[in-house]
Design a protein around this motif. Structure first.
Motif, PDB file in Angstrom:
ATOM      1  N   ARG A   1      12.055   2.326   9.481  1.00 45.43           N
ATOM      2  CA  ARG A   1      12.710   1.619   8.380  1.00 45.43           C
ATOM      3  C   ARG A   1      11.803   1.517   7.150  1.00 45.43           C
ATOM      4  NH1 ARG A   1      14.754  -1.919  12.496  1.00 45.43           N
ATOM      5  NH2 ARG A   1      13.009  -3.343  12.091  1.00 45.43           N
ATOM      6  N   ARG A   2      10.512   1.361   7.397  1.00 45.65           N
ATOM      7  CA  ARG A   2       9.576   1.178   6.289  1.00 45.65           C
ATOM      8  C   ARG A   2       9.581   2.387   5.353  1.00 45.65           C
ATOM      9  NH1 ARG A   2       5.173   0.385   9.231  1.00 45.65           N
ATOM     10  NH2 ARG A   2       5.740  -1.807   9.482  1.00 45.65           N
ATOM     11  N   TYR A   3       9.777   3.580   5.915  1.00 45.12           N
ATOM     12  CA  TYR A   3       9.694   4.796   5.094  1.00 45.12           C
ATOM     13  C   TYR A   3      11.042   5.466   4.870  1.00 45.12           C
ATOM     14  CZ  TYR A   3       4.776   3.993   5.804  1.00 45.12           C
ATOM     15  OH  TYR A   3       3.538   3.412   5.822  1.00 45.12           O
ATOM     16  N   GLY A   4      12.099   4.974   5.489  1.00 48.04           N
ATOM     17  CA  GLY A   4      13.445   5.410   5.143  1.00 48.04           C
ATOM     18  C   GLY A   4      14.000   6.551   5.959  1.00 48.04           C
TER      19      GLY A   4
ATOM     20  N   GLU B   1       6.773  10.622   8.983  1.00 47.63           N
ATOM     21  CA  GLU B   1       5.778  11.542   9.542  1.00 47.63           C
ATOM     22  C   GLU B   1       4.667  11.817   8.537  1.00 47.63           C
ATOM     23  OE1 GLU B   1       8.799  13.863  12.632  1.00 47.63           O
ATOM     24  OE2 GLU B   1       8.337  14.744  10.672  1.00 47.63           O
ATOM     25  N   ARG B   2       5.031  12.039   7.278  1.00 42.79           N
ATOM     26  CA  ARG B   2       4.012  12.316   6.258  1.00 42.79           C
ATOM     27  C   ARG B   2       3.115  11.092   6.029  1.00 42.79           C
ATOM     28  NH1 ARG B   2       8.508  14.939   3.899  1.00 42.79           N
ATOM     29  NH2 ARG B   2       8.962  13.090   2.637  1.00 42.79           N
ATOM     30  N   ALA B   3       3.720   9.899   6.015  1.00 39.52           N
ATOM     31  CA  ALA B   3       2.968   8.693   5.686  1.00 39.52           C
ATOM     32  C   ALA B   3       2.138   8.169   6.854  1.00 39.52           C
ATOM     33  CB  ALA B   3       3.927   7.604   5.209  1.00 39.52           C
ATOM     34  N   VAL B   4       2.611   8.391   8.089  1.00 40.27           N
ATOM     35  CA  VAL B   4       1.976   7.747   9.244  1.00 40.27           C
ATOM     36  C   VAL B   4       1.325   8.766  10.181  1.00 40.27           C
ATOM     37  CG1 VAL B   4       2.325   6.194  11.199  1.00 40.27           C
ATOM     38  CG2 VAL B   4       3.628   5.849   9.098  1.00 40.27           C
TER      39      VAL B   4
END
Length: 407
Positions: free
Chosen positions: A252-255, A261-264
């Protein structure tokens, strides 16, 4: 396959003098099942359902398996299998070498920062996709006489006067002496049966890809990231299974999945390298929501639960497929004894719950306990540093999540 139209067509055909040979073998089988008492009804066609159905059909019992999908199909699963069940799987007629199963002998684990720890696997295992393994078991079960009702879901199961009544999604009913529940991690039927774990939060999401990438084929790797971890191992056809577990909050945090995957995941350099270099074989990943690791009962509402329906081990332990296969062996042996009049129903239910707990309860507890060390970056880093300083501890944990070889 819809039973009601089959029965209606058959009745109308007979009333008008039609030649019943025009009905397919599958339609006739469906009609027979609708009108007859089955020895065993298996709900769910994963590893536990397929193996138990195959074993009981080979023992001479009438078996019907209900599965909402149609083979072959993919499942969200790590696709690594401990060698504890290899001999048994091959005894069922599955040629693992001929199917190209990867031979896995080493284990690697990395922290979110990329710190890597390696260890040999004492027992080892093999990698094979559920798409291939489930389909092979389906073909053998079908040849053994199991009746498959595919494209069907179960709405309810009731038990009265020592007989089960299974209600399908279109209102048709089947009757059976035993019902084996192998319907997976979480289903509508769990809610209908009001199983206690359904009242507990289930914040996890599973995502799986098949990829092609130049990596060693004898390694199963576990790469950690914030609020999750990703398992990787080779499977057949020079492919790799990449399957990760994370939280819905992370998603949910990244939509969406790619953004998350890219952010975490990409914060772990090993995972970033995989996502940058791999050729992805799916247009979209396989995804499953609301995964629960809460304890479950192996016997619930008189149903004999098998596989993930009886208990789900945390994926970081990498042993769910072997447990499902081993559990199916247990349930089929005791079910056969009951159907032959060697056990009463109370004895069957008691012995199965006891046998299942003896084999798997500790593994599940260890899995839930170890999982608490992972997910938070600082705790994961500390845990991997500790295992690195005392490697025998890592091998001890892995032994606790694996069983003895069965044949």
């Amino acid at each position: 396959m819809l039973l009601l139209p089959v029965g209606y067509q058959f009745a109308e055909g007979c009333r008008h003098g039609a030649n019943v040979k025009r009905f397919s073998q599958n339609q006739m089988s469906a009609l027979f099942v609708m009108l007859s008492m089955q020895d065993v009804i298996v709900i769910g066609g994963g590893l536990a359902g397929l193996v138990s159905a195959l074993e009981l059909a080979r023992a001479g019992h009438t078996v019907t398996l209900i599965e909402r999908k149609t083979y072959p199909f993919h499942r969200v699963c790590g696709e690594y299998v401990s060698n504890e069940v290899r001999a048994y799987v091959e005894s069922l007629g599955i040629d693992l070498a001929g199917l190209g199963a990867a031979d896995i002998r080493r284990f690697e684990i990395s922290s979110p920062s990329g710190r890597l720890l390696s260890s040999p696997l004492d027992l080892g295992g093999f990698g094979i996709s559920r798409y291939t393994l489930d389909y092979e078991l389906f073909l053998r079960a079908q040849a053994a006489g199991v009746t498959f009702l595919l494209g069907q879901s179960v709405e309810d199961v009731s038990f009265q006067d020592d007989v089960f009544t299974v209600t399908l999604s279109h209102g048709q009913t089947l009757s059976g002496r035993l019902v084996i529940g192998a319907f997976g991690k979480r289903s509508r039927l769990d809610k209908t049966l009001d199983r206690p774990f359904m009242h507990q939060p289930s914040p996890y999401v599973g995502v799986k890809y098949h990829v092609r990438i130049d990596l060693p084929t004898d390694v199963i790797a576990l790469h950690n990231f914030s609020d999750g971890y990703c398992g990787m191992s080779a499977i057949e056809n020079d492919a790799y299974c990449v399957c990760y577990l994370t939280t819905r909050a992370n998603l949910r945090r990244y939509g969406n999945i790619p953004a998350m995957e890219r952010a975490v995941l990409h914060q772990n350099p090993h995972l970033k390298a995989v996502f940058d270099r791999a050729t992805f074989l799916y247009a979209k990943p396989e995804v499953i929501n609301e995964i629960s690791f809460a304890p479950k009962l192996a016997v619930d509402h008189h149903l004999l639960m098998a596989g993930d329906s009886a208990g789900l081990i945390t994926p970081l332990c990498g042993n769910g497929m072997a447990m499902a296969i081993h559990g199916a062996k247990l349930v089929s042996e005791l079910s056969d004894a009951y159907l032959r009049g060697q056990l009463s129903r109370p004895a069957l239910e008691h012995q199965y719950q006891q046998a299942w707990s003896a084999q798997f309860a500790r593994r599940l507890w260890v899995g839930r306990t170890v999982q608490k060390l992972f997910g938070r970056p600082w705790l994961t880093e500390a845990g991997i540093r500790a295992f690195g300083a005392f490697k025998p501890a890592l091998r001890t944990v892995m032994r606790q999540t694996h069983g003895q070889v069965i044949a």
